[in-house]
Design a protein around this motif. Structure first.
Motif, PDB file in Angstrom:
ATOM      1  N   LEU A   1     -10.056  -6.419  -6.397  1.00 52.40           N
ATOM      2  CA  LEU A   1     -11.088  -6.338  -7.149  1.00 52.40           C
ATOM      3  C   LEU A   1     -11.370  -5.471  -7.822  1.00 52.40           C
ATOM      4  CD1 LEU A   1     -12.647  -7.980  -3.735  1.00 52.40           C
ATOM      5  CD2 LEU A   1     -11.964  -9.345  -6.071  1.00 52.40           C
ATOM      6  N   ALA A   2     -11.118  -4.346  -7.563  1.00 52.41           N
ATOM      7  CA  ALA A   2     -11.704  -2.840  -8.043  1.00 52.41           C
ATOM      8  C   ALA A   2     -11.115  -3.055  -9.220  1.00 52.41           C
ATOM      9  CB  ALA A   2     -11.163  -1.215  -7.685  1.00 52.41           C
ATOM     10  N   HIS A   3     -10.584  -3.698 -10.153  1.00 47.12           N
ATOM     11  CA  HIS A   3      -9.966  -3.823 -11.073  1.00 47.12           C
ATOM     12  C   HIS A   3     -11.081  -4.555 -12.440  1.00 47.12           C
ATOM     13  CE1 HIS A   3      -6.397  -1.020 -10.972  1.00 47.12           C
ATOM     14  NE2 HIS A   3      -5.806  -1.932  -9.974  1.00 47.12           N
ATOM     15  N   GLU A   4     -12.086  -5.204 -11.347  1.00 51.35           N
ATOM     16  CA  GLU A   4     -12.824  -5.821 -11.491  1.00 51.35           C
ATOM     17  C   GLU A   4     -12.357  -7.603 -12.302  1.00 51.35           C
ATOM     18  OE1 GLU A   4     -16.285  -4.432 -13.158  1.00 51.35           O
ATOM     19  OE2 GLU A   4     -16.657  -3.957 -10.868  1.00 51.35           O
TER      20      GLU A   4
ATOM     21  N   LEU B   1       0.847  -1.200   0.040  1.00 50.40           N
ATOM     22  CA  LEU B   1       0.035  -0.351  -0.046  1.00 50.40           C
ATOM     23  C   LEU B   1       0.754   1.094   0.096  1.00 50.40           C
ATOM     24  CD1 LEU B   1      -2.952  -0.324   2.696  1.00 50.40           C
ATOM     25  CD2 LEU B   1      -2.965  -1.728  -0.068  1.00 50.40           C
ATOM     26  N   LEU B   2       0.035   2.199  -0.500  1.00 49.93           N
ATOM     27  CA  LEU B   2       0.708   3.362  -0.317  1.00 49.93           C
ATOM     28  C   LEU B   2       0.442   4.458   1.244  1.00 49.93           C
ATOM     29  CD1 LEU B   2       0.130   5.144  -3.953  1.00 49.93           C
ATOM     30  CD2 LEU B   2       1.703   3.645  -3.400  1.00 49.93           C
ATOM     31  N   LYS B   3       1.954   4.869   1.366  1.00 56.29           N
ATOM     32  CA  LYS B   3       2.281   4.787   3.405  1.00 56.29           C
ATOM     33  C   LYS B   3       1.284   6.360   2.794  1.00 56.29           C
ATOM     34  CE  LYS B   3       6.008   2.179   4.945  1.00 56.29           C
ATOM     35  NZ  LYS B   3       7.145   1.843   5.391  1.00 56.29           N
ATOM     36  N   THR B   4       1.175   7.163   2.206  1.00 59.34           N
ATOM     37  CA  THR B   4       1.079   8.954   1.791  1.00 59.34           C
ATOM     38  C   THR B   4       0.113   8.376   1.332  1.00 59.34           C
ATOM     39  OG1 THR B   4       2.064   9.304   0.088  1.00 59.34           O
ATOM     40  CG2 THR B   4       3.022   9.675   2.192  1.00 59.34           C
ATOM     41  N   ALA B   5      -0.826   7.738   0.977  1.00 59.83           N
ATOM     42  CA  ALA B   5      -2.253   7.760   0.148  1.00 59.83           C
ATOM     43  C   ALA B   5      -3.236   7.319   0.776  1.00 59.83           C
ATOM     44  CB  ALA B   5      -2.527   6.878  -1.203  1.00 59.83           C
ATOM     45  N   THR B   6      -4.641   8.120   1.044  1.00 60.10           N
ATOM     46  CA  THR B   6      -5.760   7.376   1.974  1.00 60.10           C
ATOM     47  C   THR B   6      -6.238   5.573   1.620  1.00 60.10           C
ATOM     48  OG1 THR B   6      -6.933   8.105   0.439  1.00 60.10           O
ATOM     49  CG2 THR B   6      -6.672   9.693   2.136  1.00 60.10           C
ATOM     50  N   VAL B   7      -6.816   5.428   2.049  1.00 57.47           N
ATOM     51  CA  VAL B   7      -7.875   3.846   1.674  1.00 57.47           C
ATOM     52  C   VAL B   7      -8.450   3.771   0.762  1.00 57.47           C
ATOM     53  CG1 VAL B   7      -9.396   2.262   2.503  1.00 57.47           C
ATOM     54  CG2 VAL B   7      -7.708   2.781   4.238  1.00 57.47           C
ATOM     55  N   TYR B   8      -8.785   5.417   0.410  1.00 59.77           N
ATOM     56  CA  TYR B   8      -9.770   5.403  -0.716  1.00 59.77           C
ATOM     57  C   TYR B   8      -8.616   5.253  -1.800  1.00 59.77           C
ATOM     58  CZ  TYR B   8     -12.592   7.723  -4.340  1.00 59.77           C
ATOM     59  OH  TYR B   8     -13.731   7.710  -5.016  1.00 59.77           O
ATOM     60  N   ASP B   9      -7.697   6.190  -2.001  1.00 64.06           N
ATOM     61  CA  ASP B   9      -6.733   6.493  -2.908  1.00 64.06           C
ATOM     62  C   ASP B   9      -5.690   5.877  -3.092  1.00 64.06           C
ATOM     63  OD1 ASP B   9      -7.188   9.436  -3.284  1.00 64.06           O
ATOM     64  OD2 ASP B   9      -6.241  10.132  -2.038  1.00 64.06           O
ATOM     65  N   ASN B  10      -5.343   4.430  -2.563  1.00 59.51           N
ATOM     66  CA  ASN B  10      -4.756   3.725  -2.477  1.00 59.51           C
ATOM     67  C   ASN B  10      -5.427   2.272  -3.904  1.00 59.51           C
ATOM     68  OD1 ASN B  10      -2.237   2.305  -1.363  1.00 59.51           O
ATOM     69  ND2 ASN B  10      -3.148   3.200   0.551  1.00 59.51           N
ATOM     70  N   ILE B  11      -6.965   2.357  -3.460  1.00 63.17           N
ATOM     71  CA  ILE B  11      -7.496   1.969  -4.634  1.00 63.17           C
ATOM     72  C   ILE B  11      -8.066   2.444  -5.935  1.00 63.17           C
ATOM     73  CG2 ILE B  11     -10.337   1.050  -5.308  1.00 63.17           C
ATOM     74  CD1 ILE B  11      -9.869   0.502  -1.669  1.00 63.17           C
ATOM     75  N   ALA B  12      -7.775   4.086  -5.822  1.00 58.03           N
ATOM     76  CA  ALA B  12      -7.962   4.707  -6.558  1.00 58.03           C
ATOM     77  C   ALA B  12      -7.088   5.189  -7.701  1.00 58.03           C
ATOM     78  CB  ALA B  12      -9.409   5.692  -6.256  1.00 58.03           C
TER      79      ALA B  12
ATOM     80  N   GLU C   1      -5.401   3.304 -15.500  1.00 60.21           N
ATOM     81  CA  GLU C   1      -6.011   2.454 -16.690  1.00 60.21           C
ATOM     82  C   GLU C   1      -6.911   3.687 -17.206  1.00 60.21           C
ATOM     83  OE1 GLU C   1      -7.656  -1.218 -15.274  1.00 60.21           O
ATOM     84  OE2 GLU C   1      -5.586  -1.631 -14.662  1.00 60.21           O
ATOM     85  N   GLY C   2      -7.149   4.482 -16.460  1.00 60.91           N
ATOM     86  CA  GLY C   2      -7.718   5.490 -17.602  1.00 60.91           C
ATOM     87  C   GLY C   2      -9.958   5.311 -17.171  1.00 60.91           C
ATOM     88  N   VAL C   3      -9.742   4.747 -16.308  1.00 58.89           N
ATOM     89  CA  VAL C   3     -11.178   4.815 -15.993  1.00 58.89           C
ATOM     90  C   VAL C   3     -12.033   6.417 -15.267  1.00 58.89           C
ATOM     91  CG1 VAL C   3     -12.981   3.723 -14.155  1.00 58.89           C
ATOM     92  CG2 VAL C   3     -10.245   2.412 -14.869  1.00 58.89           C
ATOM     93  N   ASN C   4     -12.831   6.851 -16.171  1.00 57.72           N
ATOM     94  CA  ASN C   4     -13.448   7.753 -15.054  1.00 57.72           C
ATOM     95  C   ASN C   4     -13.682   7.929 -13.501  1.00 57.72           C
ATOM     96  OD1 ASN C   4     -16.414   7.671 -14.988  1.00 57.72           O
ATOM     97  ND2 ASN C   4     -16.333   6.516 -16.252  1.00 57.72           N
ATOM     98  N   LYS C   5     -14.022   9.134 -13.587  1.00 57.86           N
ATOM     99  CA  LYS C   5     -14.054   9.423 -11.855  1.00 57.86           C
ATOM    100  C   LYS C   5     -15.269   8.206 -11.070  1.00 57.86           C
ATOM    101  CE  LYS C   5     -13.254  13.716  -8.722  1.00 57.86           C
ATOM    102  NZ  LYS C   5     -13.077  15.214  -8.856  1.00 57.86           N
ATOM    103  N   LYS C   6     -16.548   8.983 -12.002  1.00 58.92           N
ATOM    104  CA  LYS C   6     -17.279   8.656 -11.545  1.00 58.92           C
ATOM    105  C   LYS C   6     -17.700   6.818 -11.206  1.00 58.92           C
ATOM    106  CE  LYS C   6     -21.312  11.930 -12.906  1.00 58.92           C
ATOM    107  NZ  LYS C   6     -22.493  12.323 -13.464  1.00 58.92           N
ATOM    108  N   LEU C   7     -16.683   6.124 -12.082  1.00 61.71           N
ATOM    109  CA  LEU C   7     -16.805   4.354 -12.143  1.00 61.71           C
ATOM    110  C   LEU C   7     -15.543   4.449 -11.158  1.00 61.71           C
ATOM    111  CD1 LEU C   7     -17.283   2.294 -12.825  1.00 61.71           C
ATOM    112  CD2 LEU C   7     -16.098   2.308 -14.526  1.00 61.71           C
ATOM    113  N   ILE C   8     -14.463   5.218 -11.067  1.00 58.74           N
ATOM    114  CA  ILE C   8     -14.117   5.354 -10.043  1.00 58.74           C
ATOM    115  C   ILE C   8     -14.954   5.167  -7.952  1.00 58.74           C
ATOM    116  CG2 ILE C   8     -11.509   6.169  -8.453  1.00 58.74           C
ATOM    117  CD1 ILE C   8     -10.594   6.574 -11.148  1.00 58.74           C
ATOM    118  N   GLN C   9     -15.377   6.253  -8.074  1.00 60.16           N
ATOM    119  CA  GLN C   9     -15.995   5.979  -6.818  1.00 60.16           C
ATOM    120  C   GLN C   9     -17.028   4.912  -6.323  1.00 60.16           C
ATOM    121  OE1 GLN C   9     -17.990   9.873  -6.162  1.00 60.16           O
ATOM    122  NE2 GLN C   9     -18.869   9.472  -4.227  1.00 60.16           N
TER     123      GLN C   9
END
Length: 337
Positions: free
Chosen positions: A155-158, A93-104, A110-118
């Protein structure tokens, strides 16, 4: 789903060839949880990295959904790798990134749009039970929570396949059980094919459908979890099973029992645990007195496995007939030497 055909990997170390994986052939079915177990240095980590070509095999084939990965173009390989998620012992995990950002962040790359990322981040954090931790940093999480974040990131990459590289070996037993339950949930609800490596027998017995045993780069034995637990063939498999299931009885007590009958280990699989009490009927049918010296029950993925150490007191002809009767009742009987 995954097919390895005579896969080998050789490294050059100080001018010498080191064979990490030797002539491995495996087939993993879609939706299956397949485990590879072996001691340190057996070649497990190299093997799992060959599946997504993080390590390119020296020879042999790695086939995913009918595609030979070594023959794909760089672009085609990158596309196929998106179907293969991976989790590691060290979380990464990236130590300086939040849990959300570690996944986002990987999704952004990969170029996934912001709404789909959320949507994906929230969906998979919910699945792993950490939606309320999305603004936390890794330093604020326990080891088990960090591994859950790593699983959500994969899993977020499905993906269709999830590779697990010793994902529970740094965790305590209670947390390990929670992560294994999560992997079972993912396998069942999302239909993911899971390929894992471990040196822990409880991991494969808890969640795997089939397992392979590695030693010195080779797969020395493979089969269902039940078959390898109840009837191991190779010495390495026997070492794993015996280290987990051997009953500790003082030698002087064992000697006294051997002089008055036969010591046997009995395995009861699934329904045999609760149906006709075969052991209880032995004393009625034969001139034998069974005494239970030790026992236990193990929960496998799809089966319950009971094991008893039993002394059959009586004459040879009688206890041999009793052993035959137990075998005919579906009990797996092994004489204890």
């Amino acid at each position: 789903m995954i097919e390895l055909k005579k896969t080998s990997k050789t490294y050059k170390v100080n001018g010498k060839a080191v064979e990490a994986v030797k002539d491995v052939s495996l087939t993993i079915n879609k939706g299956e949880v397949f485990g590879v177990i072996g001691y340190s240095g057996a070649g497990k980590s190299t093997l799992i990295r060959c599946i997504n070509l993080l390590e390119k095999p020296t020879s042999g084939e790695v086939i995913i959904d009918g595609k030979n990965l070594s023959k794909l173009s760089k672009q085609e390989l990158q596309k196929t790798r998106r179907k293969i998620g991976m989790i590691f012992q060290g979380y990464n995990l990236l130590k300086t990134a939040t849990v959300y950002d570690n996944i986002a962040i990987p999704l952004k790359l990969e170029g996934v749009n912001k709404k789909l990322i959320q949507k994906r981040v929230e969906k998979y954090l919910s699945i792993v039970g950490l939606l309320d931790k999305q603004n936390h940093y890794p330093s604020q999480l326990s080891g088990g929570q960090k591994q859950r974040v790593a699983i959500a990131r994969a899993l977020a990459h499905e993906p269709e396949i999830l590779l697990s590289d010793e994902a529970t070996s740094a965790l305590d037993p209670e947390t390990t059980e929670a992560i294994l339950s999560l992997l079972l949930k993912i396998n069942k609800e999302l239909g993911l094919t899971i390929f894992l490596i471990t040196h822990e027998l409880n991991v494969v017995q808890r969640i795997c459908d089939r397992i392979a045993v590695m030693e010195n780069g080779y797969v020395v034995e493979q089969g269902t979890v039940v078959s390898l637990f109840t009837n191991p063939k190779h010495p390495t498999t026997k070492r794993f099973v015996e280290s987990e299931n051997t009953f500790t009885i003082p030698s002087e007590i064992m000697a006294s029992y051997r002089s008055t009958g036969k010591l046997v280990s009995l395995h009861f699989v699934g329904k045999e645990l609760s149906e006709e009490p075969a052991l209880a009927l032995v004393s009625r049918k034969f001139n034998v007195l069974p005494s239970i010296l030790a026992g236990g029950i193990e929960q496998l993925k799809n089966h319950t496995l009971g094991k008893l150490l039993v002394h059959l007191r009586g004459e040879k002809e009688e206890y041999e007939q009793a052993i035959t009767y137990l075998t005919n009742q579906g009990v797996i009987v092994e004489e204890v030497n």
